[in-house]
Design a protein around this motif. Structure first.
Motif, PDB file in Angstrom:
ATOM      1  N   GLY A  81       1.308  -6.986  -4.093  1.00  0.00           N
ATOM      2  CA  GLY A  81       0.150  -7.521  -3.518  1.00  0.00           C
ATOM      3  C   GLY A  81      -0.034  -8.604  -3.171  1.00  0.00           C
ATOM      4  O   GLY A  81      -0.885  -9.414  -2.817  1.00  0.00           O
ATOM      5  N   GLN A  82       0.999  -9.545  -2.778  1.00  0.00           N
ATOM      6  CA  GLN A  82       0.903 -11.083  -2.355  1.00  0.00           C
ATOM      7  C   GLN A  82       1.718 -11.325  -1.207  1.00  0.00           C
ATOM      8  O   GLN A  82       2.786 -10.832  -0.820  1.00  0.00           O
ATOM      9  CB  GLN A  82       1.586 -11.924  -3.518  1.00  0.00           C
ATOM     10  N   ALA A 108      -4.147  -7.670   2.450  1.00  0.00           N
ATOM     11  CA  ALA A 108      -2.640  -7.063   2.991  1.00  0.00           C
ATOM     12  C   ALA A 108      -2.560  -6.924   4.495  1.00  0.00           C
ATOM     13  O   ALA A 108      -3.673  -6.951   5.150  1.00  0.00           O
ATOM     14  CB  ALA A 108      -2.683  -5.559   2.250  1.00  0.00           C
ATOM     15  N   THR A 128      -2.377 -14.917  -2.496  1.00  0.00           N
ATOM     16  CA  THR A 128      -3.238 -13.909  -2.160  1.00  0.00           C
ATOM     17  C   THR A 128      -4.166 -14.789  -1.143  1.00  0.00           C
ATOM     18  O   THR A 128      -4.161 -15.694  -0.895  1.00  0.00           O
ATOM     19  CB  THR A 128      -4.134 -13.440  -2.961  1.00  0.00           C
ATOM     20  N   TYR A 159       5.281  -9.966   3.316  1.00  0.00           N
ATOM     21  CA  TYR A 159       4.106  -9.555   2.425  1.00  0.00           C
ATOM     22  C   TYR A 159       4.891  -8.515   1.301  1.00  0.00           C
ATOM     23  O   TYR A 159       5.899  -7.676   1.777  1.00  0.00           O
ATOM     24  CB  TYR A 159       3.212  -8.621   2.796  1.00  0.00           C
ATOM     25  N   GLN A 180       4.680  -5.631  -1.008  1.00  0.00           N
ATOM     26  CA  GLN A 180       3.777  -4.399  -1.392  1.00  0.00           C
ATOM     27  C   GLN A 180       3.591  -4.334  -3.046  1.00  0.00           C
ATOM     28  O   GLN A 180       2.587  -4.075  -3.327  1.00  0.00           O
ATOM     29  CB  GLN A 180       4.488  -3.020  -1.011  1.00  0.00           C
TER      30      GLN A 180
END
Ligand code: SAH
Ligand code: SF4
Ligand code: F3S
Length: 447
Positions: free
Chosen positions: A391-392, A412, A406, A386, A388
């Motif tokens: 956000g993907q 998350a 996503t 992931y 950060q």
């Protein structure tokens, strides 16, 4: 407890060697630290494929010169160690250990000598009867594991140090490869990458005498595996049976890395690559006409001695006709112990740099075009982690593309919930030159 730090340069073979070294040290009671400052033993696993790579280790060692004699032990492993040998002690007198990759099975013994205070220890023999078994390998990635199937190289490409730094070819018995692959699956790994400088010249030393395609098929049949990759292929030894094996088994990934180096038959001859442009294009045709969408990647060297503008244009035209999914490109770097080092007509650095830029710009346009064709398609991804910052989730497709995405149900990672290690269908919504972006396909649960 003694603490060690290891930094790795170079190819996947080196990355995997470092996993073996790390495992061996952990088994001896060392603990691993992330900064050289806090380590008792500082190891550099080095690469000497180009001069720039080789210089890195000497820069690193220079930074720590003042720590010499303060109880910190420095070791140089890998291809620079093999190439420079004891000369490393002259250039960096605070180094105590110099060992090439064929000597890692002797590492416990070398460590005993170091631990008992030996000032200088070397492992530089290339005719070691090493075993390929790696009981201690401590793997860096929890899902994808490397397996060595062949060591060394018997080719003599005019520019290349590898035959010198890694020695002659030695293939590993297929039974050992399969046993390691099964053990990895039991430990939860789902992707395996078979490694060698030239996997295509693999030949099982046991009486069955399997070739590479046969081994690949057998690995692909192991229950529980989701993906099998292999690297690197030499075009001369790349046979149609490898493409057929991929066609027959979806576990074998849609990706072949087939380094061409140049698009000009004359340059290929001077490089001693043992194939011509038409020979190479025949192999490309096998893949292009396959039922499987096989991604093709390559390595290119620009500015080999005597490369004319016209010969360089032939490389550009090859890029246009093959349309590589991606490539690694390098300026030719003269290396010790290679036949090309003595060739006339070297190109100057500025011209090599110009050719590299032209080539990379062309390839960038090709990648933008190829990647944009994937928008709208659904690709299966192995989720690697992931990001950060964006956000993907980070996924990898069977064609070895990065697909960042996503996920509506899990935007998350949260306590105990992560997608890492899972295989998910992802719809591609955007594309760039080097990666894709998309959204996970989540089955509708609405009534
Ligand atoms: N065994 C692999 C190559 C390993 S080296 C093979 O045969 O394909 C990885 C890449 O580094 C090579 O494919 C080549 O493109 C590049 N390379 C090797 N020697 C080089 C040199 N002297 N200068 C510039 N690039 C080099
Ligand atoms: Fe080097 Fe050629 Fe061997 Fe590859 S095949 S490792 S480029 S000598
Ligand atoms: Fe470098 Fe040695 Fe690999 S020279 S590319 S680390 S085989």
């Amino acid at each position: 407890m003694k603490k060690f730090y290891i930094e790795t340069f170079g190819c996947q073979m080196n990355a995997h060697d470092s996993e073996k070294v790390t495992g061996t040290l952990l088994a001896r009671g060392y603990s691993q630290v992330e900064e050289p400052e806090s380590a008792d033993l500082v190891l550099y696993n080095t690469c000497s494929i180009r001069d720039k790579a080789e210089q890195k280790v000497f820069h690193r060692l220079q930074q720590f010169k003042r720590d010499a004699g303060k109880g910190k032990v420095f070791g140089v492993l890998g291809c620079v160690a093999q190439q420079e040998g004891e000369r490393i002690f002259d250039r960096a007198p605070h180094v105590s250990l110099v060992a090439g990759s064929a000597s890692y099975t002797r590492l416990p013994e070398l460590l005993v000598q170091l631990e008992s205070g030996a000032r200088r220890v070397t492992g530089l023999s290339l005719d070691t009867e090493e075993t390929f078994e790696t009981p201690f390998a401590r793997r860096d990635n929890p899902h994808r594991a490397y397996i060595t199937i062949i060591e060394g190289c018997d080719k003599s490409c005019a520019y290349c140090v590898v035959p010198f730094t890694r020695g002659p070819e030695r293939s590993r018995p297929a039974a050992g490869v399969l046993a390691e692959a099964r053990a990895l699956v039991r430990d939860g790994y789902t992707e395996i990458q078979l490694l060698g400088q030239n996997v295509n010249s693999y030949r099982d030393p046991s009486p069955s005498g399997w070739d590479f395609a046969r081994l690949l098929r057998a690995v692909g049949e192991i229950d529980g595996l989701r993906r099998v990759r292999f690297t690197t292929s030499h075009p001369r030894d790349f046979v149609k049976d490898i493409v057929d094996a991929i066609e027959d088994n979806p576990i074998l990934c849609n990706h072949v890395h087939l380094p061409v180096q140049s698009g000009s038959s004359a340059v290929l001859e001077r490089m001693r690559r043992l194939y011509t442009r038409p020979d190479y294009l025949r192999r490309i045709e096998w893949m292009k006409s396959s039922r499987r969408p096989i991604a093709i990647t390559t390595d290119i060297i620009v500015g080999f001695p005597g490369e004319t503008e016209q010969e360089f244009d032939e490389t550009l035209s090859l890029l246009n006709s093959v349309e590589y999914d991606s490539l690694f490109s390098f300026k030719y770097s003269p290396r010790p112990n290679t036949s090309a080092a003595a060739l006339d007509n070297p190109l100057d650095e500025t011209e090599k740099g110009r050719r590299l830029t032209v080539l990379q710009e062309l390839q960038r346009a090709i990648q933008i075009r190829l990647n944009s064709r994937l928008v709208g398609s659904v690709e299966e991804c192995l989720v690697e982690g992931y990001n950060q910052a964006t956000g993907q989730w980070i996924g990898r497709t069977t064609q070895n593309r990065t697909l960042n995405f996503t996920h509506p149900a899990l935007p998350a990672p949260s306590a105990g919930a992560s997608l890492a290690g899972s295989y998910l269908p992802v719809r591609v919504t955007r594309s760039g030159p080097n990666s894709l972006a998309g959204e996970a396909c989540v089955e509708s649960t609405a009534a």
